[in-house]
Scaffold this active site. Sequence first.
Site, PDB file in Angstrom:
ATOM      1  N   ARG A 181     -56.306  89.485 -22.633  1.00  0.00           N
ATOM      2  CA  ARG A 181     -56.691  88.366 -21.514  1.00  0.00           C
ATOM      3  C   ARG A 181     -56.969  87.062 -22.216  1.00  0.00           C
ATOM      4  NH1 ARG A 181     -59.575  87.269 -16.555  1.00  0.00           N
ATOM      5  NH2 ARG A 181     -61.536  85.931 -16.917  1.00  0.00           N
ATOM      6  N   ARG A 216     -59.040  91.287 -16.199  1.00  0.00           N
ATOM      7  CA  ARG A 216     -60.081  92.024 -16.893  1.00  0.00           C
ATOM      8  C   ARG A 216     -59.670  93.638 -16.510  1.00  0.00           C
ATOM      9  NH1 ARG A 216     -62.688  88.163 -13.761  1.00  0.00           N
ATOM     10  NH2 ARG A 216     -63.695  86.644 -15.235  1.00  0.00           N
ATOM     11  N   LYS A 258     -64.997  89.379 -10.606  1.00  0.00           N
ATOM     12  CA  LYS A 258     -66.244  88.920 -11.295  1.00  0.00           C
ATOM     13  C   LYS A 258     -66.807  87.859 -10.330  1.00  0.00           C
ATOM     14  CE  LYS A 258     -68.672  87.642 -15.499  1.00  0.00           C
ATOM     15  NZ  LYS A 258     -68.529  87.388 -16.966  1.00  0.00           N
ATOM     16  N   TYR A 312     -60.630  78.322 -24.954  1.00  0.00           N
ATOM     17  CA  TYR A 312     -59.420  78.478 -25.419  1.00  0.00           C
ATOM     18  C   TYR A 312     -58.492  77.388 -26.067  1.00  0.00           C
ATOM     19  CZ  TYR A 312     -60.308  82.920 -22.833  1.00  0.00           C
ATOM     20  OH  TYR A 312     -60.836  84.080 -22.566  1.00  0.00           O
ATOM     21  N   HIS A 341     -62.172  81.768 -13.683  1.00  0.00           N
ATOM     22  CA  HIS A 341     -63.538  81.220 -14.094  1.00  0.00           C
ATOM     23  C   HIS A 341     -64.054  80.361 -13.209  1.00  0.00           C
ATOM     24  CE1 HIS A 341     -62.057  81.880 -18.475  1.00  0.00           C
ATOM     25  NE2 HIS A 341     -62.500  82.848 -18.101  1.00  0.00           N
ATOM     26  N   HIS A 369     -60.056  93.290 -23.750  1.00  0.00           N
ATOM     27  CA  HIS A 369     -60.043  91.948 -23.459  1.00  0.00           C
ATOM     28  C   HIS A 369     -59.470  90.816 -24.341  1.00  0.00           C
ATOM     29  CE1 HIS A 369     -62.380  89.888 -20.433  1.00  0.00           C
ATOM     30  NE2 HIS A 369     -62.843  88.869 -21.272  1.00  0.00           N
TER      31      HIS A 369
END
Length: 336
Positions: free
Chosen positions: A272, A138, A163, A304, A295, A269
């Site tokens: 990414r 990120r 995150k 994706y 994640h 982004h």
Amino acid sequence: MGDRPGKLMEQMRGAIRMKQYSPRTEKAYAQWVRRFVRFHGMRHPREMGAGEIRAFLTHLAEVGRVSASTQNQALCALLFLYREVLGVKPGWVDGVARAKRPVRLPVVLGRGEVNGVLSAMHGMPRLVATLLYGSGLRLLESVQLRVKDLDFERLEVCVRSGKGNKDRLTVLPAGIVEALRGHLARERERHRAERASGRGRVKLPKALDRKLPGAGVEWAWQWVFPARRTYVERETGREFRHHYHETAVQRAVRSAAIRAEIPKRVTCHAFRHSFATHLLEDGYDIRTVQELLGHKSVKTTMIYTHVLNRGGLGVRSPADGLRAARRLGGRGGRAG
């Protein structure tokens, strides 16, 4: 509990820091509480309830036309205020519905498009953007990297407090190693000169400034991508160097995408997103990609699989088998 707005905000910030939320979350939550209080004529939140929260959120959606994620951030801030600061028990607070976020497919660049954008960049923004694509970072994770987070021998990047306040390891692209080493060598010379004059300090995370009082000037703790200017902390009068600002990278990426004539909405982004999609195209399993991205759930990574470079939903169009379609492609086609 005092009724002064200033007192309320002090308690709000104290509760956020007790939970060890990020400074950005603290700033965002405080902003939403102030806007909520002003919207209702400076009434104290203790005098209001679910109806006032719904009215505020409705105003944000219908008049402010904010996105669902922004509306939910405002709701999270208000729920935190009532639960953690005012001590209101769950009940009517939990009855406030969250806005449903629409499912959006991410913007993914082709490999040639990635190369086009990166080739149109230079200097520090290009190094940062290459890590966004090559490591799947990120934007804030990349500019907040410290020297000790790069392992050139193992070709690893350690993301600290990403995150969800989680650490993770991801890949360091071999092709950027030489450029990164050269960049860090130049920054180390600058840092040595600053230390010789009693400067060269960076902020350390959380309480490490007290636990390791000398670490702020050590090379290992310096930013990989430092800002050019320093700032003076009001409370202590000490000089610090901040990391490179993320908006500078965002501007450089937008400008490069225009010069490269990429007909997509190219953001930081998007690199990414492209990292994840291209790894799946190359045959890496989705669990590996999930870990590299950090994640929490594999469901997030599954998005994706819908944008792999195999056409819509990974199927071959039936029109591709028509002789008429092949003739149209050969002649270029006529409008009509």
